[in-house]
Design a protein around this motif. Structure first.
Motif, mmCIF file in Angstrom:
data_model
loop_
_atom_site.group_PDB
_atom_site.id
_atom_site.type_symbol
_atom_site.label_atom_id
_atom_site.label_comp_id
_atom_site.label_asym_id
_atom_site.label_seq_id
_atom_site.Cartn_x
_atom_site.Cartn_y
_atom_site.Cartn_z
ATOM 1 N N ASP A 140 -46.151 39.960 23.264
ATOM 2 C CA ASP A 140 -46.344 38.813 22.428
ATOM 3 C C ASP A 140 -44.998 37.789 22.342
ATOM 4 O OD1 ASP A 140 -48.366 37.583 21.310
ATOM 5 O OD2 ASP A 140 -48.348 38.512 19.294
ATOM 6 N N PHE A 141 -44.798 37.235 23.380
ATOM 7 C CA PHE A 141 -43.693 36.275 23.735
ATOM 8 C C PHE A 141 -44.341 34.735 23.802
ATOM 9 C CE2 PHE A 141 -41.374 39.793 26.263
ATOM 10 C CZ PHE A 141 -41.181 40.463 24.995
ATOM 11 N N VAL A 142 -43.580 33.761 23.202
ATOM 12 C CA VAL A 142 -43.865 32.536 23.509
ATOM 13 C C VAL A 142 -42.729 31.598 23.904
ATOM 14 C CG1 VAL A 142 -44.575 30.312 22.488
ATOM 15 C CG2 VAL A 142 -45.238 32.578 21.330
ATOM 16 N N VAL A 143 -43.051 30.812 25.087
ATOM 17 C CA VAL A 143 -41.869 30.006 25.548
ATOM 18 C C VAL A 143 -41.926 28.793 24.899
ATOM 19 C CG1 VAL A 143 -41.277 28.657 27.547
ATOM 20 C CG2 VAL A 143 -42.370 30.832 28.061
ATOM 21 N N ILE A 144 -40.735 28.420 24.454
ATOM 22 C CA ILE A 144 -40.564 27.248 23.671
ATOM 23 C C ILE A 144 -39.542 26.390 24.013
ATOM 24 C CG2 ILE A 144 -41.397 28.521 21.307
ATOM 25 C CD1 ILE A 144 -38.480 28.421 20.645
ATOM 26 N N PRO B 139 -39.061 22.576 28.126
ATOM 27 C CA PRO B 139 -39.683 24.023 28.403
ATOM 28 C C PRO B 139 -40.566 23.817 29.607
ATOM 29 C CG PRO B 139 -40.722 22.772 26.566
ATOM 30 C CD PRO B 139 -39.485 22.050 26.583
ATOM 31 N N THR B 140 -40.641 22.594 30.148
ATOM 32 C CA THR B 140 -41.641 22.357 31.347
ATOM 33 C C THR B 140 -42.796 23.258 31.437
ATOM 34 O OG1 THR B 140 -40.163 23.985 32.712
ATOM 35 C CG2 THR B 140 -39.511 21.575 32.462
ATOM 36 N N GLY B 141 -43.752 23.153 30.482
ATOM 37 C CA GLY B 141 -44.735 23.919 30.362
ATOM 38 C C GLY B 141 -45.600 24.189 31.621
ATOM 39 N N LYS B 142 -45.659 22.908 32.486
ATOM 40 C CA LYS B 142 -46.589 22.970 33.658
ATOM 41 C C LYS B 142 -45.857 23.608 34.658
ATOM 42 C CE LYS B 142 -49.028 18.551 33.037
ATOM 43 N NZ LYS B 142 -49.163 17.115 33.784
ATOM 44 N N PHE C 119 -45.424 28.829 37.884
ATOM 45 C CA PHE C 119 -44.486 29.939 38.147
ATOM 46 C C PHE C 119 -45.534 31.383 38.129
ATOM 47 C CE2 PHE C 119 -41.322 33.305 37.821
ATOM 48 C CZ PHE C 119 -40.570 32.810 38.763
ATOM 49 N N TYR C 120 -46.268 31.354 36.762
ATOM 50 C CA TYR C 120 -47.248 32.258 36.660
ATOM 51 C C TYR C 120 -48.022 32.396 37.941
ATOM 52 C CZ TYR C 120 -50.422 35.140 34.169
ATOM 53 O OH TYR C 120 -51.615 36.131 33.785
ATOM 54 N N ASP C 121 -48.773 31.426 38.416
ATOM 55 C CA ASP C 121 -49.648 31.272 39.501
ATOM 56 C C ASP C 121 -48.887 31.714 40.578
ATOM 57 O OD1 ASP C 121 -52.099 30.278 41.050
ATOM 58 O OD2 ASP C 121 -50.518 29.071 42.001
ATOM 59 N N SER C 122 -47.746 31.390 40.983
ATOM 60 C CA SER C 122 -46.963 32.002 42.098
ATOM 61 C C SER C 122 -46.779 33.449 41.877
ATOM 62 C CB SER C 122 -45.605 31.374 42.232
ATOM 63 O OG SER C 122 -45.621 30.009 42.434
ATOM 64 N N ILE D 265 -52.364 31.816 30.616
ATOM 65 C CA ILE D 265 -50.707 31.872 30.345
ATOM 66 C C ILE D 265 -50.364 30.615 29.303
ATOM 67 C CG2 ILE D 265 -50.091 30.196 32.204
ATOM 68 C CD1 ILE D 265 -47.994 33.172 30.474
ATOM 69 N N LYS D 266 -51.342 29.492 29.206
ATOM 70 C CA LYS D 266 -51.037 28.392 28.440
ATOM 71 C C LYS D 266 -50.912 28.694 27.097
ATOM 72 C CE LYS D 266 -53.478 25.035 31.324
ATOM 73 N NZ LYS D 266 -54.716 24.022 31.338
ATOM 74 N N LYS D 267 -51.676 30.059 26.459
ATOM 75 C CA LYS D 267 -51.560 30.343 25.125
ATOM 76 C C LYS D 267 -50.228 30.893 24.775
ATOM 77 C CE LYS D 267 -56.530 31.110 24.782
ATOM 78 N NZ LYS D 267 -57.621 31.977 24.478
#
Length: 358
Positions: free
Chosen positions: A108-112, A293-296, A301-304, A317-319
């Motif tokens: 349960d981590f969040v990128v901020i 954070p460059t969410g896009k 990167f997750y897709d890669s 991953i958006k969540k």
């Protein structure tokens, strides 16, 4: 009468000082003045903005107390400290591959926020550099490329090649333990090329190799270390985290407006040779340090990672990304200084990196 007047003035001044001005120094309500426990890495440049925010006094200016925890250890230990709430925030030393893979497996981590991005090259012998000038399915077919497993630059490159329509199975990726081993294998003719991080680029050049391709050419603004926290911390310490992001933004501005002073402040904590540090902070056009954070780019990167086969891609991953704290921090700074070029730069980049502003 005079004493009463001065007593009243003293009380008013005390209240004003406690409250701060313009909201910048408002005391945290959610954290009740408790410090934020923040992990940093000091044997590379990845936590430079966090170090500068503290050593430069920007955390203090934001009226938040930050305890920095030096963890130059394996990423698993750093992420374990985050999972167990020993630290509230991580900033460096874990890249992006490990936390995203752990999120895939239930962490349960969040990128901020952001910290460091780009910074990877394809290196090879000088006489073979031209082979990377025009990348097509034919020019890369059959190549043996040395990689360090889970390295951000490797995943960014392979993801970009896949999106270009190149079948990744036509390329042989040879996993080695570290970049020096890759460099030696290229020199011996055992590899055609290798993917190395920016901090080993000079080592590769000194060994007689050249940078044939900067990975950001095919994967612009790819991510490395992000600022991570947990949903619980996000809820209970939101105000502190917004002020933390404001301090990061101020540190970035100071880095680019007071280079010598910023370098000295960073070098107090980052254990990297000053010349190397200066090069990475100010001269390397293929290494980025910024708080966005460059969410896009996280989604990309997750897709890669999925394309490379490191994950199945079974979560949304958006969540696991929350850019709202960064936006709130940037928005508040823009209100205070609407014409500041740094804030305007990040505002202009926001929609490209994160989505609609409105």
């Amino acid at each position: 009468m005079g004493k009463k007047f001065f007593a009243v003035v003293s009380v008013i001044l005390g209240l004003l000082l406690a409250a701060g001005c313009g909201g910048t120094k408002s005391a945290s309500k959610d954290g009740a003045g408790e410090p934020l426990e923040v992990q940093i890495n000091t044997n590379r440049v990845s936590s430079a903005l966090t170090v500068l925010a503290e050593n430069g006094g920007f955390n203090k200016e934001e009226n938040i107390k930050v305890n920095l925890h030096v963890m130059n250890v394996a990423y698993a230990d750093i992420l374990s400290a985050l999972s167990s709430n020993k630290v509230h925030v991580t900033t460096g030393g874990v890249g992006s591959t490990a936390p995203l893979r752990m999120m895939e497996n239930g962490a349960d981590f969040v990128v901020i926020g952001g910290q460091m991005g780009e910074g990877a090259d394809i290196v090879t012998l000088p006489e073979r550099a031209k082979e990377w000038e025009n990348i097509t399915a034919e020019t890369v077919k059959g190549k043996k490329i040395g990689v360090v497993r889970t390295a951000s630059g490797d995943i960014a490159l392979r993801g970009a090649l896949s999106r270009m329509g190149i079948d990744l199975s036509t390329i042989e990726y040879v996993e080695l333990g570290n970049e020096p081993a890759i460099i030696e294998a290229i020199k011996k003719g055992e590899l055609d090329a290798g993917n190395v991080q920016a901090n080993l680029r000079d080592t590769a050049h000194q060994a007689g190799l050249v940078s044939a391709l900067h990975v950001d050419k095919v994967s612009p603004n790819f991510i490395c270390c992000r600022v991570l926290t947990r949903p619980e911390t996000l809820k209970t310490r939101r105000s502190d985290l917004v002020h933390f992001m404001r301090a990061q933004l101020k540190a970035y501005r100071y880095l680019h407006t007071h280079q010598d002073e910023a370098l000295a402040l960073i070098n107090k904590s980052i254990e990297v040779d000053e010349k190397v540090l200066r090069s990475q902070l100010f001269e390397d056009e293929h290494l980025k340090l910024e708080p966005d954070p460059t969410g896009k780019r996280v989604e990309e990167f997750y897709d890669s990672m999925k394309r490379v086969g490191y994950i199945e891609g079974k979560i949304d991953i958006k969540k696991q990304i929350d850019v709202s704290l960064y936006r709130e921090a940037l928005e508040s700074l823009l209100k205070e200084e609407p014409n500041d070029p740094t804030w305007l730069k990040f505002r202009a980049d926001y929609e490209k990196n994160n989505g609609a502003w409105s």
